[in-house]
Scaffold this motif. Structure first.
Motif, PDB file in Angstrom:
ATOM      1  N   THR A  93       0.849  -1.206   0.000  1.00  0.00           N
ATOM      2  CA  THR A  93       0.000   0.000   0.000  1.00  0.00           C
ATOM      3  C   THR A  93       0.883   1.255   0.000  1.00  0.00           C
ATOM      4  OG1 THR A  93      -0.181  -0.118   2.403  1.00  0.00           O
ATOM      5  CG2 THR A  93      -2.001  -1.053   1.144  1.00  0.00           C
ATOM      6  N   ASN A  94       2.083   1.161   0.628  1.00  0.00           N
ATOM      7  CA  ASN A  94       2.984   2.328   0.602  1.00  0.00           C
ATOM      8  C   ASN A  94       3.445   2.612  -0.834  1.00  0.00           C
ATOM      9  OD1 ASN A  94       2.895   2.562   3.410  1.00  0.00           O
ATOM     10  ND2 ASN A  94       5.072   3.066   3.512  1.00  0.00           N
ATOM     11  N   ALA A 118       3.867  -7.937  -1.384  1.00  0.00           N
ATOM     12  CA  ALA A 118       5.239  -7.532  -1.048  1.00  0.00           C
ATOM     13  C   ALA A 118       5.188  -6.422  -0.005  1.00  0.00           C
ATOM     14  CB  ALA A 118       5.965  -7.077  -2.313  1.00  0.00           C
ATOM     15  N   ARG A 120       6.047  -4.124   3.017  1.00  0.00           N
ATOM     16  CA  ARG A 120       7.410  -3.710   3.351  1.00  0.00           C
ATOM     17  C   ARG A 120       7.563  -3.330   4.813  1.00  0.00           C
ATOM     18  NH1 ARG A 120       7.978  -0.041  -1.901  1.00  0.00           N
ATOM     19  NH2 ARG A 120       7.720   1.723  -0.477  1.00  0.00           N
ATOM     20  N   ARG A 125      13.074  -5.013   4.896  1.00  0.00           N
ATOM     21  CA  ARG A 125      12.465  -6.211   5.507  1.00  0.00           C
ATOM     22  C   ARG A 125      11.057  -6.410   4.959  1.00  0.00           C
ATOM     23  NH1 ARG A 125      13.664  -3.885  11.215  1.00  0.00           N
ATOM     24  NH2 ARG A 125      15.892  -4.206  11.400  1.00  0.00           N
ATOM     25  N   ARG A 126      10.530  -7.597   5.224  1.00  0.00           N
ATOM     26  CA  ARG A 126       9.213  -7.945   4.692  1.00  0.00           C
ATOM     27  C   ARG A 126       8.170  -7.813   5.804  1.00  0.00           C
ATOM     28  NH1 ARG A 126       6.709 -11.037   0.788  1.00  0.00           N
ATOM     29  NH2 ARG A 126       5.054 -12.281   1.707  1.00  0.00           N
ATOM     30  N   TRP A 127       6.965  -7.373   5.413  1.00  0.00           N
ATOM     31  CA  TRP A 127       5.854  -7.351   6.362  1.00  0.00           C
ATOM     32  C   TRP A 127       4.855  -8.406   5.924  1.00  0.00           C
ATOM     33  CZ3 TRP A 127       5.346  -5.779  11.095  1.00  0.00           C
ATOM     34  CH2 TRP A 127       4.080  -5.731  11.674  1.00  0.00           C
ATOM     35  N   GLU A 128       4.672  -9.428   6.731  1.00  0.00           N
ATOM     36  CA  GLU A 128       3.796 -10.547   6.379  1.00  0.00           C
ATOM     37  C   GLU A 128       2.354 -10.027   6.303  1.00  0.00           C
ATOM     38  OE1 GLU A 128       5.536 -13.199   5.812  1.00  0.00           O
ATOM     39  OE2 GLU A 128       3.802 -14.407   5.214  1.00  0.00           O
ATOM     40  N   CYS A 137      -2.556  -0.356   5.587  1.00  0.00           N
ATOM     41  CA  CYS A 137      -3.113   0.948   5.253  1.00  0.00           C
ATOM     42  C   CYS A 137      -1.989   1.962   5.036  1.00  0.00           C
ATOM     43  CB  CYS A 137      -3.970   1.340   6.455  1.00  0.00           C
ATOM     44  SG  CYS A 137      -4.506   3.016   6.529  1.00  0.00           S
ATOM     45  N   ASN A 179       9.086   2.454  15.800  1.00  0.00           N
ATOM     46  CA  ASN A 179       7.913   2.306  14.930  1.00  0.00           C
ATOM     47  C   ASN A 179       7.042   1.102  15.233  1.00  0.00           C
ATOM     48  OD1 ASN A 179       9.890   0.491  14.088  1.00  0.00           O
ATOM     49  ND2 ASN A 179       8.976   0.360  12.060  1.00  0.00           N
ATOM     50  N   LYS A 187       4.923  -7.823  19.196  1.00  0.00           N
ATOM     51  CA  LYS A 187       4.597  -6.805  18.190  1.00  0.00           C
ATOM     52  C   LYS A 187       3.225  -7.092  17.573  1.00  0.00           C
ATOM     53  CE  LYS A 187       6.766  -4.711  14.134  1.00  0.00           C
ATOM     54  NZ  LYS A 187       8.054  -4.166  13.703  1.00  0.00           N
ATOM     55  N   LEU A 191       4.919   0.317  11.791  1.00  0.00           N
ATOM     56  CA  LEU A 191       4.665   1.558  11.051  1.00  0.00           C
ATOM     57  C   LEU A 191       5.839   1.838  10.132  1.00  0.00           C
ATOM     58  CD1 LEU A 191       3.776   3.405  14.320  1.00  0.00           C
ATOM     59  CD2 LEU A 191       2.146   2.408  12.734  1.00  0.00           C
ATOM     60  N   MET A 215      -5.243 -12.273  12.616  1.00  0.00           N
ATOM     61  CA  MET A 215      -4.200 -13.173  12.114  1.00  0.00           C
ATOM     62  C   MET A 215      -4.022 -14.352  13.089  1.00  0.00           C
ATOM     63  SD  MET A 215      -0.583 -11.690  10.921  1.00  0.00           S
ATOM     64  CE  MET A 215       0.695 -12.574  10.088  1.00  0.00           C
ATOM     65  N   LEU A 224      11.020 -14.542  13.108  1.00  0.00           N
ATOM     66  CA  LEU A 224      10.643 -13.151  13.391  1.00  0.00           C
ATOM     67  C   LEU A 224      11.763 -12.489  14.186  1.00  0.00           C
ATOM     68  CD1 LEU A 224       6.930 -13.549  14.516  1.00  0.00           C
ATOM     69  CD2 LEU A 224       7.700 -12.228  12.567  1.00  0.00           C
ATOM     70  N   ASN A 225      12.002 -11.193  13.917  1.00  0.00           N
ATOM     71  CA  ASN A 225      13.016 -10.471  14.690  1.00  0.00           C
ATOM     72  C   ASN A 225      12.567 -10.289  16.126  1.00  0.00           C
ATOM     73  OD1 ASN A 225      14.288 -10.149  12.314  1.00  0.00           O
ATOM     74  ND2 ASN A 225      13.725  -8.001  12.029  1.00  0.00           N
ATOM     75  N   ALA A 228       5.608 -11.831  18.007  1.00  0.00           N
ATOM     76  CA  ALA A 228       4.484 -11.075  17.419  1.00  0.00           C
ATOM     77  C   ALA A 228       3.152 -11.629  17.905  1.00  0.00           C
ATOM     78  CB  ALA A 228       4.562 -11.156  15.912  1.00  0.00           C
TER      79      ALA A 228
HETATM   80  C1  BT5 Z   1       7.832  -2.482  10.410  1.00  0.00           C
HETATM   81  O1  BT5 Z   1       9.079  -2.749   9.945  1.00  0.00           O
HETATM   82  O2  BT5 Z   1       7.403  -2.806  11.486  1.00  0.00           O
HETATM   83  C2  BT5 Z   1       6.972  -1.699   9.448  1.00  0.00           C
HETATM   84  C3  BT5 Z   1       5.808  -2.470   8.938  1.00  0.00           C
HETATM   85  C4  BT5 Z   1       4.881  -1.604   8.109  1.00  0.00           C
HETATM   86  C5  BT5 Z   1       3.829  -2.410   7.413  1.00  0.00           C
HETATM   87  C6  BT5 Z   1       2.825  -1.543   6.724  1.00  0.00           C
HETATM   88  S1  BT5 Z   1       1.489  -2.458   6.101  1.00  0.00           S
HETATM   89  C7  BT5 Z   1       0.902  -1.116   5.204  1.00  0.00           C
HETATM   90  C8  BT5 Z   1       2.131  -0.412   4.650  1.00  0.00           C
HETATM   91  N1  BT5 Z   1       2.511  -0.955   3.359  1.00  0.00           N
HETATM   92  C9  BT5 Z   1       3.710  -1.561   3.410  1.00  0.00           C
HETATM   93  O3  BT5 Z   1       4.268  -2.126   2.444  1.00  0.00           O
HETATM   94  N2  BT5 Z   1       4.202  -1.472   4.661  1.00  0.00           N
HETATM   95  C10 BT5 Z   1       3.328  -0.730   5.545  1.00  0.00           C
HETATM   96  P1  BT5 Z   1      10.240  -3.415  10.802  1.00  0.00           P
HETATM   97  O4  BT5 Z   1      10.402  -2.705  12.121  1.00  0.00           O
HETATM   98  O5  BT5 Z   1      11.397  -3.444   9.892  1.00  0.00           O
HETATM   99  O6  BT5 Z   1       9.726  -4.865  11.108  1.00  0.00           O
HETATM  100  C11 BT5 Z   1       9.745  -5.877  10.129  1.00  0.00           C
HETATM  101  C12 BT5 Z   1       9.999  -7.203  10.866  1.00  0.00           C
HETATM  102  O7  BT5 Z   1       8.817  -7.528  11.624  1.00  0.00           O
HETATM  103  C13 BT5 Z   1      10.213  -8.364   9.913  1.00  0.00           C
HETATM  104  O8  BT5 Z   1      11.573  -8.533   9.604  1.00  0.00           O
HETATM  105  C14 BT5 Z   1       9.682  -9.567  10.725  1.00  0.00           C
HETATM  106  O9  BT5 Z   1      10.665 -10.029  11.631  1.00  0.00           O
HETATM  107  C15 BT5 Z   1       8.560  -8.930  11.554  1.00  0.00           C
HETATM  108  N3  BT5 Z   1       7.232  -9.110  10.935  1.00  0.00           N
HETATM  109  C16 BT5 Z   1       6.913  -9.299   9.637  1.00  0.00           C
HETATM  110  N4  BT5 Z   1       5.592  -9.352   9.461  1.00  0.00           N
HETATM  111  C17 BT5 Z   1       5.043  -9.188  10.684  1.00  0.00           C
HETATM  112  C18 BT5 Z   1       3.710  -9.133  11.156  1.00  0.00           C
HETATM  113  N5  BT5 Z   1       2.652  -9.209  10.354  1.00  0.00           N
HETATM  114  N6  BT5 Z   1       3.534  -8.948  12.481  1.00  0.00           N
HETATM  115  C19 BT5 Z   1       4.569  -8.827  13.333  1.00  0.00           C
HETATM  116  N7  BT5 Z   1       5.862  -8.868  12.953  1.00  0.00           N
HETATM  117  C20 BT5 Z   1       6.089  -9.050  11.627  1.00  0.00           C
END
Ligand code: BT5
Length: 321
Positions: A93-94, A118, A120, A125-128, A137, A179, A187, A191, A215, A224-225, A228
């Motif tokens: 969405t970003n 995908a 982000r 890193r990936r956001w599941e 959002c 964030n 977690k 953000l 979920m 996971l880092n 969650a």
């Molecule tokens: C974040 O990064 O926490 C930012 C996530 C932002 C997601 C939103 S969704 C709408 C918008 N569109 C996008 O593409 N992104 C934004 P970070 O602090 O780097 O954390 C990422 C790490 O969290 C990953 O490496 C995993 O270890 C863990 N992770 C991945 N998916 C997760 C989930 N659904 N819930 C909790 N932890 C997760």
């Protein structure tokens, strides 16, 4: 809203009741053949729709897709959501919000997706982002503030997410620099703010917000880092995602207005009150050790080192020690 969303919205406004093909065609101003085609597409997406020649169509079940009409119901925002786009699937969405911003989309445009292929996180890193369970959002803002103040907006989203989780589900949600939103040390939301600016001027800021709502445990990645969780895992209840999205947008809008009028101080106060790492000993990126003493006006974390000096930390992952 697409014809698909309008038909779904019509079905959902009269659960289990037959809606005639003629009524749908008149309401949407499309042909009966087009109605039939949209119904077929909805079936392909997993919706169970019964059709009876004399009565029309009725929705029996299907995935819990977010509809803009349901989120907009009763929304009274000044800035956010004047244009609200709900998509079934998107890469991120970003990324979509950035494209729209570059094409001139208005301040306050909101993009929501049911699934991200995908999604982000920070630093690549990936956001599941599994389908139909969470909120993904992105909010496009065009604030007229100095470039160095833009990071303050992350704290605004963090406070709004944590308070909405507290208000709707009585969850003791806390914010974690920079964030994250945590419940019981796990977690629940992440953000990701992105900005497009020149030295002196912000073109736009995108507030990316991912909140784990419905979920299930098996939908989280194994690696996971950070531990969650989701609202479902915390409360045992499936929640109404449209209601969460609406409450969050409403609260964020209020805080954004306050931020534009009064600056960062009120948000900083709320953030510090929601941060359970205040006065705790932490480590940043497995190196710097110190005690959290607050948040600076540009969003830097204030860390008191063992020799008494206060260091300003601009980026990094914080872990309690
Ligand atoms: C974040 O990064 O926490 C930012 C996530 C932002 C997601 C939103 S969704 C709408 C918008 N569109 C996008 O593409 N992104 C934004 P970070 O602090 O780097 O954390 C990422 C790490 O969290 C990953 O490496 C995993 O270890 C863990 N992770 C991945 N998916 C997760 C989930 N659904 N819930 C909790 N932890 C997760």
């Amino acid at each position: 809203m697409t014809s698909r969303d309008k038909i779904l919205s019509l079905f959902r406004s009269q659960p289990e009741v037959f809606v005639s093909g003629q009524e749908i065609s008149q309401t949407l101003n499309i042909s009966r053949a087009a109605v039939w085609k949209q119904v077929e597409l909805l079936r392909e997406q997993g919706f169970e729709i019964e059709a009876q020649r004399s009565k029309g169509y009725r929705l029996l079940g299907g995935p819990d897709l977010l509809l803009s009409s349901e989120i907009e119901k009763g929304l009274t925002c000044l800035h956010l959501g004047k244009s609200l786009v709900c998509l079934a699937e998107i890469d991120s969405t970003n990324a979509r919000a950035r494209q729209l911003a570059e094409q001139g989309a208005a301040d306050g445009t909101v993009i929501i997706a049911d699934r991200q292929s995908a999604g982000r996180g920070r630093l690549g890193r990936r956001w599941e982002s599994p389908s139909a369970v969470n909120l993904y959002c992105s909010i496009l803002l065009r604030p007229q503030i100095p470039v160095q103040q833009a990071p303050q907006l992350t704290f605004l989203s963090a406070v709004a997410v944590a308070e909405t989780l507290n208000q709707l589900y009585k969850l003791p949600a806390k914010v974690k620099w920079p964030n994250d939103v945590l419940v019981g040390g796990k977690k629940i939301a992440g953000l990701l703010n992105e900005m497009n600016a020149e030295t002196e001027q912000i073109h736009f800021v995108i507030l990316g917000i991912g909140v784990n709502l419905n979920m299930a445990a098996e939908q989280f990645p194994e690696e996971l880092n950070y531990p969650a969780t989701s609202v479902l895992l915390e409360t045992g209840e499936t929640v109404d995602r449209a209601l969460f999205a609406r409450e969050l947008l409403q609260r964020l809008d209020g805080y954004y207005c306050e931020f534009l009028d009064e600056g960062f101080v009120p948000i900083r106060r709320r953030w510090e009150a929601l941060c359970d790492m205040m006065n705790l000993r932490v480590q940043i990126d497995n190196s710097l050790l110190g005690t959290v003493v607050g948040l600076d006006s540009d969003g830097a974390l204030r860390l008191q080192l063992d020799d008494g000096r206060v260091e300003r930390v601009m980026a990094g992952d914080v872990k309690p020690v």
